[in-house]
Design a protein around this motif. Structure first.
Motif, PDB file in Angstrom:
ATOM      1  N   ALA A  70       0.830  -1.206   0.000  1.00  0.00           N
ATOM      2  CA  ALA A  70       0.000   0.000   0.000  1.00  0.00           C
ATOM      3  C   ALA A  70       0.866   1.258   0.000  1.00  0.00           C
ATOM      4  O   ALA A  70       0.589   2.219  -0.724  1.00  0.00           O
ATOM      5  CB  ALA A  70      -0.927  -0.002   1.211  1.00  0.00           C
ATOM      6  N   ILE A  71       1.930   1.263   0.803  1.00  0.00           N
ATOM      7  CA  ILE A  71       2.834   2.422   0.846  1.00  0.00           C
ATOM      8  C   ILE A  71       3.522   2.614  -0.496  1.00  0.00           C
ATOM      9  O   ILE A  71       3.629   3.735  -1.011  1.00  0.00           O
ATOM     10  CB  ILE A  71       3.871   2.254   1.975  1.00  0.00           C
ATOM     11  CG1 ILE A  71       3.176   2.315   3.340  1.00  0.00           C
ATOM     12  CG2 ILE A  71       4.952   3.332   1.882  1.00  0.00           C
ATOM     13  CD1 ILE A  71       4.078   1.999   4.513  1.00  0.00           C
ATOM     14  N   GLN A 179      -3.328   5.971  12.601  1.00  0.00           N
ATOM     15  CA  GLN A 179      -3.390   5.607  11.187  1.00  0.00           C
ATOM     16  C   GLN A 179      -2.078   5.961  10.491  1.00  0.00           C
ATOM     17  O   GLN A 179      -1.319   6.805  10.928  1.00  0.00           O
ATOM     18  CB  GLN A 179      -4.571   6.289  10.497  1.00  0.00           C
ATOM     19  CG  GLN A 179      -4.395   7.764  10.185  1.00  0.00           C
ATOM     20  CD  GLN A 179      -5.574   8.323   9.392  1.00  0.00           C
ATOM     21  OE1 GLN A 179      -6.679   8.461   9.936  1.00  0.00           O
ATOM     22  NE2 GLN A 179      -5.353   8.641   8.125  1.00  0.00           N
ATOM     23  N   LYS A 180      -1.820   5.281   9.386  1.00  0.00           N
ATOM     24  CA  LYS A 180      -0.567   5.445   8.663  1.00  0.00           C
ATOM     25  C   LYS A 180      -0.442   6.833   8.043  1.00  0.00           C
ATOM     26  O   LYS A 180      -1.440   7.442   7.622  1.00  0.00           O
ATOM     27  CB  LYS A 180      -0.448   4.398   7.555  1.00  0.00           C
ATOM     28  CG  LYS A 180       0.102   3.063   8.033  1.00  0.00           C
ATOM     29  CD  LYS A 180       1.569   3.197   8.417  1.00  0.00           C
ATOM     30  CE  LYS A 180       2.140   1.905   8.957  1.00  0.00           C
ATOM     31  NZ  LYS A 180       3.555   2.069   9.359  1.00  0.00           N
ATOM     32  N   ALA A 181       0.794   7.336   8.004  1.00  0.00           N
ATOM     33  CA  ALA A 181       1.086   8.633   7.396  1.00  0.00           C
ATOM     34  C   ALA A 181       2.391   8.523   6.603  1.00  0.00           C
ATOM     35  O   ALA A 181       3.364   7.934   7.080  1.00  0.00           O
ATOM     36  CB  ALA A 181       1.213   9.717   8.464  1.00  0.00           C
ATOM     37  N   THR A 196       9.383   8.974   3.759  1.00  0.00           N
ATOM     38  CA  THR A 196       9.389   8.426   5.115  1.00  0.00           C
ATOM     39  C   THR A 196       7.957   8.063   5.483  1.00  0.00           C
ATOM     40  O   THR A 196       7.006   8.631   4.945  1.00  0.00           O
ATOM     41  CB  THR A 196       9.958   9.423   6.150  1.00  0.00           C
ATOM     42  OG1 THR A 196       9.181  10.623   6.125  1.00  0.00           O
ATOM     43  CG2 THR A 196      11.406   9.758   5.847  1.00  0.00           C
ATOM     44  N   ALA A 197       7.821   7.130   6.385  1.00  0.00           N
ATOM     45  CA  ALA A 197       6.476   6.684   6.779  1.00  0.00           C
ATOM     46  C   ALA A 197       6.397   6.506   8.284  1.00  0.00           C
ATOM     47  O   ALA A 197       7.399   6.204   8.951  1.00  0.00           O
ATOM     48  CB  ALA A 197       6.121   5.378   6.071  1.00  0.00           C
ATOM     49  N   GLY A 198       5.214   6.707   8.808  1.00  0.00           N
ATOM     50  CA  GLY A 198       4.979   6.533  10.241  1.00  0.00           C
ATOM     51  C   GLY A 198       3.492   6.495  10.491  1.00  0.00           C
ATOM     52  O   GLY A 198       2.729   5.971   9.679  1.00  0.00           O
ATOM     53  N   PRO A 238       3.726  17.160   1.104  1.00  0.00           N
ATOM     54  CA  PRO A 238       2.488  16.521   1.555  1.00  0.00           C
ATOM     55  C   PRO A 238       2.711  15.421   2.584  1.00  0.00           C
ATOM     56  O   PRO A 238       3.701  14.688   2.540  1.00  0.00           O
ATOM     57  CB  PRO A 238       1.939  15.917   0.255  1.00  0.00           C
ATOM     58  CG  PRO A 238       3.185  15.554  -0.518  1.00  0.00           C
ATOM     59  CD  PRO A 238       4.182  16.626  -0.202  1.00  0.00           C
ATOM     60  N   LEU A 239       1.775  15.327   3.517  1.00  0.00           N
ATOM     61  CA  LEU A 239       1.646  14.173   4.400  1.00  0.00           C
ATOM     62  C   LEU A 239       0.419  13.419   3.900  1.00  0.00           C
ATOM     63  O   LEU A 239      -0.668  13.991   3.814  1.00  0.00           O
ATOM     64  CB  LEU A 239       1.465  14.613   5.846  1.00  0.00           C
ATOM     65  CG  LEU A 239       1.515  13.495   6.904  1.00  0.00           C
ATOM     66  CD1 LEU A 239       2.910  12.896   6.993  1.00  0.00           C
ATOM     67  CD2 LEU A 239       1.084  14.038   8.276  1.00  0.00           C
ATOM     68  N   LEU A 240       0.598  12.168   3.537  1.00  0.00           N
ATOM     69  CA  LEU A 240      -0.431  11.416   2.818  1.00  0.00           C
ATOM     70  C   LEU A 240      -0.980  10.271   3.654  1.00  0.00           C
ATOM     71  O   LEU A 240      -0.288   9.726   4.520  1.00  0.00           O
ATOM     72  CB  LEU A 240       0.155  10.842   1.522  1.00  0.00           C
ATOM     73  CG  LEU A 240       0.814  11.838   0.565  1.00  0.00           C
ATOM     74  CD1 LEU A 240       1.734  11.121  -0.403  1.00  0.00           C
ATOM     75  CD2 LEU A 240      -0.245  12.630  -0.191  1.00  0.00           C
ATOM     76  N   ASP A 241      -2.228   9.891   3.354  1.00  0.00           N
ATOM     77  CA  ASP A 241      -2.785   8.678   3.943  1.00  0.00           C
ATOM     78  C   ASP A 241      -2.601   7.522   2.968  1.00  0.00           C
ATOM     79  O   ASP A 241      -2.022   7.687   1.880  1.00  0.00           O
ATOM     80  CB  ASP A 241      -4.255   8.871   4.326  1.00  0.00           C
ATOM     81  CG  ASP A 241      -5.152   9.206   3.127  1.00  0.00           C
ATOM     82  OD1 ASP A 241      -4.735   8.971   1.974  1.00  0.00           O
ATOM     83  OD2 ASP A 241      -6.272   9.696   3.346  1.00  0.00           O
TER      84      ASP A 241
END
Length: 284
Positions: A70-71, A179-181, A196-198, A238-241
């Protein structure tokens, strides 16, 4: 990747079937349950012994693979809509004299295919600066106009371009902690489209931040806290879902702490963008 499952021993199955077959014949001779009913129970038992099982460990592996996929899908879809913002600067060398150089200073993302880009106002606040944006494929556009909203620390910049890929804005009021960001940006001003993801670590935060020693501090309300790593140069990105929509505009990080960064909610941008697209300027 291969998934390993426990093996069913054929001897155990055959032994069970043989025993049941013996009991089946014995009962049939003695006038017990009809043969066809024993056959039905025997088939169900054989099926339950031989069919593949799903175990918790395998489920976790599947979940990790799905999350990574998904990422990756979000990054592949969104990256072409994220731009690096650079500014031309005059530097002076004692031997060669003055020279014009370009330095990466921030990030932005495309919200309208006609060349409308969003970033932070502090990224493009120098009225004497000559700004340009660089797409993922290296295409460069000179910034024609800059519209600042210093209250929200948001800016809309215009470039002369058409048919650019855009990012959609999510409803940040629906965010849930945990939730994922995913953050994409021009980290340190030179590592374009760094990912980057968190997770969303908190919502509705209030912070005071500045761009460096001696600069004026800004106060931010109702911002999103995330543990997705942000660095200088990520501002305006952007910070994305996980659906690839923008939930926030990255604005600040905490150099004295790990994994504490902040983003302006997308719903703060929405009314500014709507009025700009309708009127050609930011109206509060």
């Amino acid at each position: 990747m291969q998934i390993h499952t426990p093996k069913i021993h054929k001897k155990a199955v055959l032994g069970t079937i043989s025993l049941l077959t013996f009991l089946l014949i014995l009962t049939q001779i003695s006038g017990g349950m009809p043969l066809n009913k024993y056959k039905f129970h025997l088939e169900n038992l054989t099926k339950s012994l031989t069919e593949r099982k799903t175990f918790p460990k395998e489920t976790k592996i599947h979940q990790l693979v799905e999350e990574e996929s998904a990422i990756i899908e979000v990054v592949e879809s969104a990256s072409s809509s994220v731009v690096s913002i650079v500014v031309k600067q005059v530097s002076y060398d004692f031997f060669s004299g003055p020279s014009l150089t370009e330095a990466g200073i921030g990030t932005g993302f495309i919200v309208d295919s006609s060349g409308i880009i969003v970033t932070n106002s502090h990224v493009v606040s120098d009225s004497s600066g000559e700004y340009s944006v660089v797409l993922k494929d290296g295409t460069t556009y000179e910034v024609e106009k800059i519209h600042l909203d210093r209250v929200s620390d948001l800016a809309i910049v215009e470039v002369t371009a058409r048919n650019l890929p855009i990012l959609e804005l999510a409803d940040s009021d629906k965010l849930k902690v945990g939730q994922k960001a995913i953050a994409i940006g021009n980290a340190l001003g030179k590592f374009q489209n760094t990912v980057t993801a968190g997770i969303v670590s908190g919502i509705g935060r209030e912070i005071t931040a500045s761009s460096g020693y001696g600069s004026q501090a800004s106060f931010y309300e109702e911002v999103i806290q995330t543990d997705a790593a942000l660095n200088p140069g990520n501002s305006g990105g952007p910070l994305l879902d996980l659906s690839g929509q923008v939930i926030g505009i990255n604005v600040a990080t905490t150099p004295s702490a790990d994994n504490i960064s902040f983003a302006i909610p997308s719903n703060t941008l929405k009314p500014l963008l709507e009025t700009f697209l309708a009127k050609g300027r930011i109206i509060r």
